[in-house]
Design an enzyme around this catalytic site. Structure first.
Site, PDB file in Angstrom:
ATOM      1  N   GLY A 161      -5.536  -5.342   6.402  1.00 45.40           N
ATOM      2  CA  GLY A 161      -6.629  -4.391   6.529  1.00 45.40           C
ATOM      3  C   GLY A 161      -7.768  -4.798   7.447  1.00 45.40           C
ATOM      4  N   GLY A 187     -10.511  -3.137   1.796  1.00 47.11           N
ATOM      5  CA  GLY A 187      -9.642  -3.121   2.976  1.00 47.11           C
ATOM      6  C   GLY A 187      -9.810  -1.861   3.808  1.00 47.11           C
ATOM      7  N   ASP A 188      -8.796  -1.577   4.597  1.00 45.42           N
ATOM      8  CA  ASP A 188      -8.859  -0.424   5.497  1.00 45.42           C
ATOM      9  C   ASP A 188      -8.486   0.890   4.831  1.00 45.42           C
ATOM     10  OD1 ASP A 188      -6.237  -1.566   5.232  1.00 45.42           O
ATOM     11  OD2 ASP A 188      -5.561  -0.166   6.775  1.00 45.42           O
ATOM     12  N   THR A 213       0.875  -1.192   0.000  1.00 44.14           N
ATOM     13  CA  THR A 213       0.000   0.000   0.000  1.00 44.14           C
ATOM     14  C   THR A 213       0.892   1.215   0.000  1.00 44.14           C
ATOM     15  OG1 THR A 213      -2.045  -0.763   1.082  1.00 44.14           O
ATOM     16  CG2 THR A 213      -1.365   1.414   1.689  1.00 44.14           C
ATOM     17  N   ARG A 222     -14.008  -7.553  -1.943  1.00 43.48           N
ATOM     18  CA  ARG A 222     -13.379  -7.222  -0.648  1.00 43.48           C
ATOM     19  C   ARG A 222     -12.800  -5.793  -0.659  1.00 43.48           C
ATOM     20  NH1 ARG A 222      -8.017  -5.585   1.199  1.00 43.48           N
ATOM     21  NH2 ARG A 222      -7.792  -6.295   3.315  1.00 43.48           N
ATOM     22  N   THR A 234      -0.697   0.820   6.791  1.00 42.20           N
ATOM     23  CA  THR A 234      -0.521  -0.264   5.833  1.00 42.20           C
ATOM     24  C   THR A 234      -0.431  -1.570   6.605  1.00 42.20           C
ATOM     25  OG1 THR A 234       0.935  -1.277   4.196  1.00 42.20           O
ATOM     26  CG2 THR A 234       1.996   0.167   5.804  1.00 42.20           C
ATOM     27  N   GLY A 235      -1.020  -2.604   6.066  1.00 40.96           N
ATOM     28  CA  GLY A 235      -0.982  -3.881   6.766  1.00 40.96           C
ATOM     29  C   GLY A 235      -2.220  -4.690   6.481  1.00 40.96           C
TER      30      GLY A 235
HETATM   31  N1  ASP Z   1      -4.048  -2.395   4.144  1.00 40.69           N
HETATM   32  C1  ASP Z   1      -4.215  -2.843   2.785  1.00 40.69           C
HETATM   33  C2  ASP Z   1      -5.452  -3.668   2.678  1.00 40.69           C
HETATM   34  O1  ASP Z   1      -5.730  -4.433   3.578  1.00 40.69           O
HETATM   35  C3  ASP Z   1      -3.080  -3.634   2.307  1.00 40.69           C
HETATM   36  C4  ASP Z   1      -1.741  -3.159   2.743  1.00 40.69           C
HETATM   37  O2  ASP Z   1      -1.582  -2.132   3.347  1.00 40.69           O
HETATM   38  O3  ASP Z   1      -0.783  -3.827   2.481  1.00 40.69           O
HETATM   39  O4  ASP Z   1      -6.107  -3.587   1.685  1.00 40.69           O
END
Ligand code: ASP
Length: 343
Positions: free
Chosen positions: A262, A238-239, A208, A236, A259-260
């Site tokens: 989500g 995400g966050d 991200t 889907r 980022t992570g």
């Molecule tokens: N947070 C993002 C998601 O879950 C993905 C990411 O940050 O790597 O869509």
């Protein structure tokens, strides 16, 4: 005698002039390009240099906006658009593939001065999702637009639709094939796609880009843009486009881009939780960020990281993974770029 008196008077005036005694207004920017299992041994020195070069270009272009007296929203938009254009990061070009082999992009932006926000989710034909999120914030009465509707709005705003293949990269396609192999074999065994998806290593799922900034007028802003998770299905989201989860900005507390994984960031309302700890518990962004990323998320398996800036120009970049692509710069700190725990 009169001459000496005049000199002393002028000196006193100079010293007490509010302009001259006031400190330079702080300006600061931080960016990220995703967190995950990012280990130095998987990079050649050339690759490491290439990633760092793009991060440097992005952070410095955002900083230039601030340095010229520009707005924090313009600074983060400039930085994020550079990362969206780079195929190295999972946003815009270089976005991961859905299970069906397409790209569905999410983004959001927030203005700390008034908590205005804009977001788009599941868009397939928008070259710069952060630009569209900003138009949603500025030119619509809504906060989040999704899919086809968001793209209709884009066209009304004069944003052309692009082919979904614009975001294709061989590297991400390979990741999709690997992920599908793992998912499909697990599906046969367990007949449970959800469980298989959960078992997929984080690295297959994340990446991200995002930016946070403070401008000379004390305005904070945050923005995040992503292709989401490899092999995501069923629309889907995400966050990243969820205000309070992946993105949050409020002048009284801080600006955060996350980022992570989500799903965890949504359930734990990560970005706004960090700012709430700053606002209501008077915690520093270092402490608030560490608490949420390392003490709340880590024990429950929520992997990822955040970049944070506060109203005095402090910058924090916290992650509970082995690496996070990141860079920062402020009026008191030279450009800093890192990928791994040890920079
Ligand atoms: N947070 C993002 C998601 O879950 C993905 C990411 O940050 O790597 O869509």
């Amino acid at each position: 005698m009169i001459k000496i008196k005049n000199v002393l008077l002028s000196a006193a005036l100079i010293l007490t002039s509010p302009h001259l005694i006031s400190k330079e207004a702080p300006i600061a920017i931080a960016i990220h390009g995703g967190a995950g299992t990012i280990e130095r041994e998987n990079f050649t020195p050339m690759q490491e240099k290439a990633y760092k070069a793009v991060l440097t270009t992005a952070v410095e272009s955002g900083y230039r906006v601030l340095d010229k007296g520009g707005d924090s929203l313009d600074a983060i938009t400039a930085a994020i658009q550079i990362l969206e254009q780079s195929t190295y990061f999972n946003a815009g070009k270089g976005a991961v593939y859905t299970y069906e082999g397409k790209h569905e992009l999410d983004a959001s932006i927030m203005d700390g001065r008034n908590r205005q926000a804009g977001a788009v989710s599941g868009v397939k034909h928008i070259e710069s999702p952060i630009q569209l999120a900003r138009l949603v914030m500025e030119n619509s009465v809504h906060v989040m637009l999704s899919g086809d509707g968001a793209e209709q709005f884009a066209q009304q705003q004069g944003i052309p639709l692009v082919n979904n293949t614009l975001f294709d990269t061989p590297r991400r396609y390979e990741a999709l094939l690997k992920a599908k192999k793992k998912l499909d074999s697990a599906k046969d065994e367990t007949k449970n796609f959800q469980a298989a998806h959960r078992a997929l290593p984080t690295n297959y799922k994340v990446g991200t880009v995002g930016a946070v900034a403070l401008d000379k007028n004390g305005n904070l802003a945050a923005g995040t843009s992503t292709g989401g998770m490899t092999a995501k299905r069923f629309g889907r989201i995400g966050d990243a486009p969820v205000i309070g989860a992946g993105t949050f900005a409020e002048n009284e507390s801080c600006a955060v881009s996350a980022t992570g994984h989500g799903e965890y960031f949504i359930r734990y309302n990560v970005a706004s939780d960090i700012c709430a700890r700053v606002k209501y518990q008077n915690k520093s962004i270092a402490q608030a960020g560490d608490e949420v990323i390392n003490q709340v998320l880590k024990p429950i398996g929520g992997s990822g990281g955040v970049i944070i800036v506060d109203a005095t120009g402090n910058i924090e970049m916290v992650f509970n993974t082995s690496g996070m692509y990141r860079a920062s710069k402020s009026n008191t700190q030279a450009t800093h770029v890192g990928i791994f725990k040890t920079q």
